[in-house]
Structures are given as structure tokens and as C-alpha cells.
Design a protein around this motif. Structure first.
Motif, PDB file in Angstrom:
ATOM      1  N   VAL A  37       0.836  -1.198   0.000  1.00  0.00           N
ATOM      2  CA  VAL A  37       0.000   0.000   0.000  1.00  0.00           C
ATOM      3  C   VAL A  37       0.873   1.250   0.000  1.00  0.00           C
ATOM      4  O   VAL A  37       0.640   2.192  -0.752  1.00  0.00           O
ATOM      5  N   TRP A  38       1.917   1.272   0.835  1.00  0.00           N
ATOM      6  CA  TRP A  38       2.784   2.448   0.893  1.00  0.00           C
ATOM      7  C   TRP A  38       3.575   2.625  -0.394  1.00  0.00           C
ATOM      8  O   TRP A  38       3.765   3.743  -0.864  1.00  0.00           O
ATOM      9  N   ARG A  39       4.021   1.512  -0.980  1.00  0.00           N
ATOM     10  CA  ARG A  39       4.763   1.609  -2.241  1.00  0.00           C
ATOM     11  C   ARG A  39       3.851   2.160  -3.346  1.00  0.00           C
ATOM     12  O   ARG A  39       4.244   3.046  -4.099  1.00  0.00           O
ATOM     13  N   ALA A  40       2.629   1.633  -3.416  1.00  0.00           N
ATOM     14  CA  ALA A  40       1.685   2.107  -4.433  1.00  0.00           C
ATOM     15  C   ALA A  40       1.299   3.565  -4.188  1.00  0.00           C
ATOM     16  O   ALA A  40       1.206   4.347  -5.131  1.00  0.00           O
ATOM     17  N   GLY A  41       1.091   3.929  -2.942  1.00  0.00           N
ATOM     18  CA  GLY A  41       0.753   5.317  -2.620  1.00  0.00           C
ATOM     19  C   GLY A  41       1.876   6.273  -2.987  1.00  0.00           C
ATOM     20  O   GLY A  41       1.630   7.367  -3.496  1.00  0.00           O
ATOM     21  N   PHE A  42       3.113   5.852  -2.753  1.00  0.00           N
ATOM     22  CA  PHE A  42       4.257   6.690  -3.092  1.00  0.00           C
ATOM     23  C   PHE A  42       4.366   6.872  -4.603  1.00  0.00           C
ATOM     24  O   PHE A  42       4.607   7.987  -5.092  1.00  0.00           O
ATOM     25  N   VAL A  43       4.153   5.792  -5.350  1.00  0.00           N
ATOM     26  CA  VAL A  43       4.223   5.875  -6.810  1.00  0.00           C
ATOM     27  C   VAL A  43       3.111   6.768  -7.351  1.00  0.00           C
ATOM     28  O   VAL A  43       3.345   7.616  -8.213  1.00  0.00           O
ATOM     29  N   VAL A  44       1.893   6.615  -6.815  1.00  0.00           N
ATOM     30  CA  VAL A  44       0.774   7.453  -7.261  1.00  0.00           C
ATOM     31  C   VAL A  44       1.046   8.909  -6.946  1.00  0.00           C
ATOM     32  O   VAL A  44       0.787   9.795  -7.766  1.00  0.00           O
ATOM     33  N   LEU A  45       1.583   9.188  -5.763  1.00  0.00           N
ATOM     34  CA  LEU A  45       1.894  10.567  -5.392  1.00  0.00           C
ATOM     35  C   LEU A  45       2.936  11.170  -6.329  1.00  0.00           C
ATOM     36  O   LEU A  45       2.791  12.313  -6.780  1.00  0.00           O
ATOM     37  N   LEU A  46       3.965  10.408  -6.659  1.00  0.00           N
ATOM     38  CA  LEU A  46       4.984  10.914  -7.588  1.00  0.00           C
ATOM     39  C   LEU A  46       4.401  11.181  -8.973  1.00  0.00           C
ATOM     40  O   LEU A  46       4.711  12.204  -9.598  1.00  0.00           O
ATOM     41  N   LEU A  47       3.549  10.282  -9.450  1.00  0.00           N
ATOM     42  CA  LEU A  47       2.935  10.483 -10.760  1.00  0.00           C
ATOM     43  C   LEU A  47       2.018  11.708 -10.765  1.00  0.00           C
ATOM     44  O   LEU A  47       2.008  12.479 -11.732  1.00  0.00           O
ATOM     45  N   LEU A  48       1.260  11.884  -9.692  1.00  0.00           N
ATOM     46  CA  LEU A  48       0.373  13.048  -9.622  1.00  0.00           C
ATOM     47  C   LEU A  48       1.167  14.349  -9.555  1.00  0.00           C
ATOM     48  O   LEU A  48       0.796  15.342 -10.196  1.00  0.00           O
ATOM     49  N   LEU A  49       2.246  14.355  -8.789  1.00  0.00           N
ATOM     50  CA  LEU A  49       3.090  15.551  -8.731  1.00  0.00           C
ATOM     51  C   LEU A  49       3.739  15.842 -10.081  1.00  0.00           C
ATOM     52  O   LEU A  49       3.822  17.003 -10.500  1.00  0.00           O
ATOM     53  N   LEU A  50       4.189  14.795 -10.772  1.00  0.00           N
ATOM     54  CA  LEU A  50       4.763  14.974 -12.101  1.00  0.00           C
ATOM     55  C   LEU A  50       3.729  15.555 -13.061  1.00  0.00           C
ATOM     56  O   LEU A  50       4.019  16.509 -13.800  1.00  0.00           O
ATOM     57  N   PHE A  51       2.526  15.010 -13.033  1.00  0.00           N
ATOM     58  CA  PHE A  51       1.449  15.525 -13.881  1.00  0.00           C
ATOM     59  C   PHE A  51       1.125  16.973 -13.541  1.00  0.00           C
ATOM     60  O   PHE A  51       0.919  17.808 -14.430  1.00  0.00           O
ATOM     61  N   PHE A  52       1.087  17.300 -12.253  1.00  0.00           N
ATOM     62  CA  PHE A  52       0.783  18.655 -11.813  1.00  0.00           C
ATOM     63  C   PHE A  52       1.835  19.643 -12.321  1.00  0.00           C
ATOM     64  O   PHE A  52       1.500  20.698 -12.867  1.00  0.00           O
ATOM     65  N   PHE A  53       3.115  19.295 -12.158  1.00  0.00           N
ATOM     66  CA  PHE A  53       4.172  20.215 -12.582  1.00  0.00           C
ATOM     67  C   PHE A  53       4.243  20.321 -14.107  1.00  0.00           C
ATOM     68  O   PHE A  53       4.505  21.408 -14.645  1.00  0.00           O
ATOM     69  N   LEU A  54       3.997  19.234 -14.816  1.00  0.00           N
ATOM     70  CA  LEU A  54       3.999  19.298 -16.278  1.00  0.00           C
ATOM     71  C   LEU A  54       2.833  20.151 -16.782  1.00  0.00           C
ATOM     72  O   LEU A  54       2.994  20.912 -17.736  1.00  0.00           O
ATOM     73  N   SER A  55       1.672  20.048 -16.128  1.00  0.00           N
ATOM     74  CA  SER A  55       0.553  20.889 -16.549  1.00  0.00           C
ATOM     75  C   SER A  55       0.829  22.356 -16.246  1.00  0.00           C
ATOM     76  O   SER A  55       0.390  23.228 -16.986  1.00  0.00           O
ATOM     77  N   ARG A  56       1.566  22.632 -15.174  1.00  0.00           N
ATOM     78  CA  ARG A  56       1.943  24.021 -14.888  1.00  0.00           C
ATOM     79  C   ARG A  56       2.930  24.553 -15.934  1.00  0.00           C
ATOM     80  O   ARG A  56       2.852  25.705 -16.323  1.00  0.00           O
ATOM     81  N   LEU A  57       3.852  23.703 -16.361  1.00  0.00           N
ATOM     82  CA  LEU A  57       4.817  24.139 -17.370  1.00  0.00           C
ATOM     83  C   LEU A  57       4.145  24.401 -18.708  1.00  0.00           C
ATOM     84  O   LEU A  57       4.570  25.312 -19.424  1.00  0.00           O
ATOM     85  N   VAL A  58       3.126  23.644 -19.031  1.00  0.00           N
ATOM     86  CA  VAL A  58       2.436  23.841 -20.297  1.00  0.00           C
ATOM     87  C   VAL A  58       1.710  25.185 -20.308  1.00  0.00           C
ATOM     88  O   VAL A  58       1.648  25.874 -21.330  1.00  0.00           O
ATOM     89  N   ARG A  59       1.188  25.571 -19.148  1.00  0.00           N
ATOM     90  CA  ARG A  59       0.442  26.850 -19.074  1.00  0.00           C
ATOM     91  C   ARG A  59       1.344  28.067 -19.197  1.00  0.00           C
ATOM     92  O   ARG A  59       0.909  29.121 -19.606  1.00  0.00           O
ATOM     93  N   ILE A  60       2.611  27.915 -18.827  1.00  0.00           N
ATOM     94  CA  ILE A  60       3.524  29.067 -18.843  1.00  0.00           C
ATOM     95  C   ILE A  60       3.872  29.461 -20.268  1.00  0.00           C
ATOM     96  O   ILE A  60       4.025  28.661 -21.119  1.00  0.00           O
TER      97      ILE A  60
END
Length: 60
Positions: A37-60
Motif C-alpha cells: 500500500v505504501w509503495r503504491a501510494g508513493f508511486v501514485v503521489l509521484l505520478l500526480l506531482l509529475l502531472f501537476f508540474f507538467l501541466s503548470r509548465l504547459v500553461r507558462i
């Protein structure tokens, strides 16, 4: 960033439940599930953060 709160809440609740079950029953299966559960949660969190930062870069 509401999804981080939801993910953190799910991780905390699942940790408490699986730790309590593993402690009460003495079954190592619950500790293995807790690690997964912790491994999956960590991977999901990293993917969501990556998606969040990439979407911010696209808007700039």
C-alpha cells in the motif's frame, strides 16, 4: 491540491487498519500488504506531482 489530502487520508487509514490487523493477528501477510500500500501510494503521489508540474509548465 485536494487530491493530496485524499491520498494522504487513504494512506493513513489503511496504515492504521493494516497495522492493527497485523498486530492483533500476528499474521505477516498484513505487513506485506502494508508495504505494498505504501509503495503504491508513493508511486501514485509521484505520478500526480509529475502531472501537476507538467501541466503548470504547459500553461507558462
Amino acid at each position: 491540491m485536494w487530491w493530496i489530502r485524499i491520498l494522504f487520508t487513504v494512506l493513513v487509514l489503511s496504515t492504521l487498519i493494516l497495522a492493527l490487523l497485523g498486530w492483533q493477528s500476528g499474521n505477516p501477510r498484513y505487513w506485506q500488504w502494508l508495504k505494498q500500500v505504501w509503495r503504491a501510494g508513493f508511486v501514485v503521489l509521484l505520478l500526480l506531482l509529475l502531472f501537476f508540474f507538467l501541466s503548470r509548465l504547459v500553461r507558462i
